[in-house]
Write a protein that holds these residues in place. Structure first.
Motif, PDB file in Angstrom:
ATOM      1  N   MET A   1       0.833  -1.209   0.188  1.00  0.00           N
ATOM      2  CA  MET A   1       0.105   0.140  -0.050  1.00  0.00           C
ATOM      3  C   MET A   1       0.746   1.114  -0.098  1.00  0.00           C
ATOM      4  O   MET A   1       1.743   1.340   0.818  1.00  0.00           O
ATOM      5  N   LYS A   2       0.547   2.196  -0.680  1.00  0.00           N
ATOM      6  CA  LYS A   2       1.320   3.454  -0.863  1.00  0.00           C
ATOM      7  C   LYS A   2       0.851   4.525  -0.026  1.00  0.00           C
ATOM      8  O   LYS A   2      -0.284   4.486   0.531  1.00  0.00           O
ATOM      9  N   THR A   3       2.273   4.811   0.664  1.00  0.00           N
ATOM     10  CA  THR A   3       1.755   5.886   1.912  1.00  0.00           C
ATOM     11  C   THR A   3       1.808   7.395   1.513  1.00  0.00           C
ATOM     12  O   THR A   3       2.137   7.515   0.158  1.00  0.00           O
ATOM     13  N   GLN A   4       1.722   8.193   2.169  1.00  0.00           N
ATOM     14  CA  GLN A   4       1.604   9.474   1.967  1.00  0.00           C
ATOM     15  C   GLN A   4       2.950  10.100   1.545  1.00  0.00           C
ATOM     16  O   GLN A   4       3.783   9.563   2.325  1.00  0.00           O
ATOM     17  N   ALA A   5       3.159  10.891   0.771  1.00  0.00           N
ATOM     18  CA  ALA A   5       4.356  11.553   0.359  1.00  0.00           C
ATOM     19  C   ALA A   5       4.954  12.194   1.384  1.00  0.00           C
ATOM     20  O   ALA A   5       6.212  12.504   1.422  1.00  0.00           O
ATOM     21  N   LYS A   6       4.342  12.933   2.327  1.00  0.00           N
ATOM     22  CA  LYS A   6       4.682  13.603   3.566  1.00  0.00           C
ATOM     23  C   LYS A   6       5.233  12.916   4.616  1.00  0.00           C
ATOM     24  O   LYS A   6       5.868  13.471   5.689  1.00  0.00           O
ATOM     25  N   LYS A   7       5.033  11.552   4.632  1.00  0.00           N
ATOM     26  CA  LYS A   7       5.779  10.571   5.762  1.00  0.00           C
ATOM     27  C   LYS A   7       6.963  10.736   5.645  1.00  0.00           C
ATOM     28  O   LYS A   7       7.717  10.631   4.695  1.00  0.00           O
ATOM     29  N   ILE A   8       7.768  10.653   7.021  1.00  0.00           N
ATOM     30  CA  ILE A   8       9.310  10.648   6.872  1.00  0.00           C
ATOM     31  C   ILE A   8       9.666   9.193   6.365  1.00  0.00           C
ATOM     32  O   ILE A   8       8.924   8.096   6.784  1.00  0.00           O
ATOM     33  N   ILE A   9      10.490   8.993   6.001  1.00  0.00           N
ATOM     34  CA  ILE A   9      11.275   7.821   5.305  1.00  0.00           C
ATOM     35  C   ILE A   9      12.177   7.192   6.199  1.00  0.00           C
ATOM     36  O   ILE A   9      13.095   8.000   6.760  1.00  0.00           O
ATOM     37  N   VAL A  10      12.044   5.850   6.421  1.00  0.00           N
ATOM     38  CA  VAL A  10      12.888   5.227   7.419  1.00  0.00           C
ATOM     39  C   VAL A  10      13.597   4.205   6.899  1.00  0.00           C
ATOM     40  O   VAL A  10      13.377   3.563   5.498  1.00  0.00           O
ATOM     41  N   VAL A  11      14.981   3.473   7.450  1.00  0.00           N
ATOM     42  CA  VAL A  11      15.516   2.675   6.981  1.00  0.00           C
ATOM     43  C   VAL A  11      14.789   1.237   7.105  1.00  0.00           C
ATOM     44  O   VAL A  11      14.080   1.236   8.109  1.00  0.00           O
ATOM     45  N   GLY A  12      14.676   0.530   5.701  1.00  0.00           N
ATOM     46  CA  GLY A  12      13.760  -0.517   5.671  1.00  0.00           C
ATOM     47  C   GLY A  12      12.561  -0.270   5.009  1.00  0.00           C
ATOM     48  O   GLY A  12      11.867  -1.008   4.689  1.00  0.00           O
ATOM     49  N   GLN A  13      12.202   0.931   4.698  1.00  0.00           N
ATOM     50  CA  GLN A  13      10.892   1.433   4.095  1.00  0.00           C
ATOM     51  C   GLN A  13      10.859   0.922   2.745  1.00  0.00           C
ATOM     52  O   GLN A  13      11.955   0.799   1.988  1.00  0.00           O
ATOM     53  N   ILE A  14       9.891   0.196   2.332  1.00  0.00           N
ATOM     54  CA  ILE A  14       9.620  -0.314   0.937  1.00  0.00           C
ATOM     55  C   ILE A  14       9.366   0.712   0.095  1.00  0.00           C
ATOM     56  O   ILE A  14       8.258   1.406   0.048  1.00  0.00           O
ATOM     57  N   VAL A  15       9.998   0.626  -1.112  1.00  0.00           N
ATOM     58  CA  VAL A  15       9.504   1.629  -2.234  1.00  0.00           C
ATOM     59  C   VAL A  15       9.431   0.847  -3.511  1.00  0.00           C
ATOM     60  O   VAL A  15      10.277  -0.219  -3.726  1.00  0.00           O
ATOM     61  N   GLY A  21      12.779  -0.655 -15.159  1.00  0.00           N
ATOM     62  CA  GLY A  21      12.344  -1.950 -14.636  1.00  0.00           C
ATOM     63  C   GLY A  21      12.927  -2.552 -13.172  1.00  0.00           C
ATOM     64  O   GLY A  21      13.040  -3.722 -13.118  1.00  0.00           O
ATOM     65  N   LEU A  22      13.431  -1.448 -12.510  1.00  0.00           N
ATOM     66  CA  LEU A  22      13.725  -1.679 -11.098  1.00  0.00           C
ATOM     67  C   LEU A  22      12.768  -2.406 -10.083  1.00  0.00           C
ATOM     68  O   LEU A  22      12.961  -3.170  -9.360  1.00  0.00           O
ATOM     69  N   GLY A  23      11.209  -2.015 -10.352  1.00  0.00           N
ATOM     70  CA  GLY A  23      10.516  -2.499  -9.543  1.00  0.00           C
ATOM     71  C   GLY A  23      10.476  -2.257  -7.803  1.00  0.00           C
ATOM     72  O   GLY A  23      10.863  -0.999  -7.521  1.00  0.00           O
ATOM     73  N   ARG A  24      10.317  -3.163  -7.020  1.00  0.00           N
ATOM     74  CA  ARG A  24      10.443  -3.002  -5.745  1.00  0.00           C
ATOM     75  C   ARG A  24      11.709  -3.202  -4.954  1.00  0.00           C
ATOM     76  O   ARG A  24      12.590  -3.884  -5.377  1.00  0.00           O
ATOM     77  N   GLY A  25      11.974  -2.229  -3.986  1.00  0.00           N
ATOM     78  CA  GLY A  25      13.290  -2.226  -3.125  1.00  0.00           C
ATOM     79  C   GLY A  25      13.001  -1.749  -1.818  1.00  0.00           C
ATOM     80  O   GLY A  25      11.810  -1.482  -1.310  1.00  0.00           O
ATOM     81  N   VAL A  26      14.217  -1.748  -1.133  1.00  0.00           N
ATOM     82  CA  VAL A  26      14.035  -1.358   0.201  1.00  0.00           C
ATOM     83  C   VAL A  26      15.145  -0.132   0.616  1.00  0.00           C
ATOM     84  O   VAL A  26      16.291  -0.377   0.161  1.00  0.00           O
ATOM     85  N   VAL A  27      14.878   0.450   1.300  1.00  0.00           N
ATOM     86  CA  VAL A  27      15.945   1.828   1.616  1.00  0.00           C
ATOM     87  C   VAL A  27      16.848   1.033   2.637  1.00  0.00           C
ATOM     88  O   VAL A  27      16.421   0.483   3.734  1.00  0.00           O
ATOM     89  N   CYS A  28      18.184   1.161   2.485  1.00  0.00           N
ATOM     90  CA  CYS A  28      19.169   0.600   3.112  1.00  0.00           C
ATOM     91  C   CYS A  28      19.900   1.612   4.003  1.00  0.00           C
ATOM     92  O   CYS A  28      20.797   1.218   4.891  1.00  0.00           O
ATOM     93  N   SER A  29      19.731   2.850   3.316  1.00  0.00           N
ATOM     94  CA  SER A  29      20.781   3.765   3.873  1.00  0.00           C
ATOM     95  C   SER A  29      20.255   5.213   3.890  1.00  0.00           C
ATOM     96  O   SER A  29      19.880   5.515   2.414  1.00  0.00           O
ATOM     97  N   ILE A  30      20.224   6.187   4.705  1.00  0.00           N
ATOM     98  CA  ILE A  30      19.843   7.563   4.473  1.00  0.00           C
ATOM     99  C   ILE A  30      20.863   8.376   5.020  1.00  0.00           C
ATOM    100  O   ILE A  30      21.630   8.261   5.884  1.00  0.00           O
ATOM    101  N   ASN A  31      21.120   9.495   4.208  1.00  0.00           N
ATOM    102  CA  ASN A  31      22.362  10.518   4.292  1.00  0.00           C
ATOM    103  C   ASN A  31      21.522  11.865   4.349  1.00  0.00           C
ATOM    104  O   ASN A  31      20.961  12.174   3.182  1.00  0.00           O
ATOM    105  N   GLY A  32      21.868  12.523   5.175  1.00  0.00           N
ATOM    106  CA  GLY A  32      21.514  13.774   5.266  1.00  0.00           C
ATOM    107  C   GLY A  32      20.049  13.833   6.150  1.00  0.00           C
ATOM    108  O   GLY A  32      19.337  12.969   6.339  1.00  0.00           O
ATOM    109  N   GLU A  33      19.521  15.206   6.109  1.00  0.00           N
ATOM    110  CA  GLU A  33      18.217  15.268   6.870  1.00  0.00           C
ATOM    111  C   GLU A  33      16.936  15.392   5.821  1.00  0.00           C
ATOM    112  O   GLU A  33      17.151  16.005   4.754  1.00  0.00           O
ATOM    113  N   GLN A  34      15.761  14.834   6.140  1.00  0.00           N
ATOM    114  CA  GLN A  34      14.572  15.033   5.154  1.00  0.00           C
ATOM    115  C   GLN A  34      13.892  16.249   5.912  1.00  0.00           C
ATOM    116  O   GLN A  34      13.164  16.434   6.755  1.00  0.00           O
TER     117      GLN A  34
END
Length: 284
Positions: A1-15, A21-34
């Motif tokens: 299910m797609k979440t709101q674009a305003k929600k903070i993204i965390v490590v492990g977030q599915i995108v 042709g990339l498809g689904r993946g998982v956020v594995c690292s975040i650099n800087g502030e949102q």
């Protein structure tokens, strides 16, 4: 299910994204502030969505890995940020999988480079190419090599082989071998092709091109003498009979275009097209 674009993204977030042709993946690292977590801002009455300053590393489930994707890209319409959040172990497994795929691709590329190099050496030493030059690999050198090959294959035919523009070679001749026979020699000098679907030229240099040269465009044009057209008309007469191929169907009428629409009730594209088809495969 797609979440709101305003929600903070965390490590492990599915995108996910359909790009490349990339498809689904998982956020594995975040650099800087949102910045503002993508909150909308009002600028002179125009609502704009904040892009943020963070950059994200994503491990895709197909084994691909994308690094330092800007927040403004990840929150764009071409991407989806889902509600699911993977566990730490799942993120680790996704990273390890992309590392395995990366190493495998690197090894395959190494083997391909080795095969390419071996094929270059093999082609370079083939006896049929011993007269070809290897010092000028541009269009000028390609024209010289094509001229040598055509002369050896068809010594009685006069070919015009010329460099056109920066990266194009044109070959013209009258009667003699068919275009198909000539292209069996010349096509290997093309180091790519134009993809009309993508409206772009795709480079695809071969070991032969690396040794003996290549050009983007290698064009062939076979002219037809009156004798060849006359022979084609005779073949058409024998094939279709005098009721269709009448006395007015002659070489002069062909050149003047009088046969273009002749008997279109029988010949879908006219008699001239039929003569063209016969002539292109005819060798005197």
């Amino acid at each position: 299910m797609k979440t709101q674009a305003k929600k903070i993204i965390v490590v492990g977030q599915i995108v996910s994204t359909e790009l490349y042709g990339l498809g689904r993946g998982v956020v594995c690292s975040i650099n800087g502030e949102q910045s503002q977590y993508g909150q909308d801002t009002n600028v002179n009455g125009v609502i704009r969505q904040g892009g943020g300053n963070a950059k994200f590393d994503i491990a895709f489930f197909n084994g691909e890995r994308s690094r330092f994707i800007p927040e403004c890209i990840l929150r764009s319409a071409q991407w989806s940020i889902h509600e699911e959040v993977a566990t730490v172990d799942a993120v680790k497994m996704a990273i390890e999988y992309t590392d395995v795929i990366t190493e495998k691709k690197a090894e395959e590329e190494k083997l391909e480079r080795e095969r390419f190099s071996q094929e270059k050496e093999r082609v370079k030493n083939l006896p049929e190419y011993k007269l070809l030059q290897t010092d000028d690999l541009g269009a000028k050198g390609v024209a010289i090599n094509i001229r040598k090959e055509l002369k050896a294959a068809h010594p009685k035919v006069k070919f015009s082989v010329r460099k056109r523009d920066y990266d194009c070679v044109y070959i013209g001749w009258t009667d003699g071998p068919t275009e198909k026979q000539v292209r069996e020699i010349t096509d290997k000098y093309k180091y790519g092709r134009f993809d009309a679907m993508q409206d772009m030229y795709e480079d695809n240099s071969s070991p032969f091109n690396e040794v003996f040269g290549g050009a983007k465009y290698v064009l062939t044009e076979r002219a037809r003498s009156d004798a060849l057209i006359k022979k084609a008309l005779e073949i058409a007469l024998e094939k279709y009979g005098c009721e269709l191929i009448t006395e007015e169907c002659n070489v002069e009428a062909y050149h003047k275009g009088k046969l273009n629409n002749f008997r279109c009730d029988f010949f879908y594209h006219g008699l001239s097209h039929e003569i063209h088809i016969i002539a292109q495969n005819l060798v005197l």
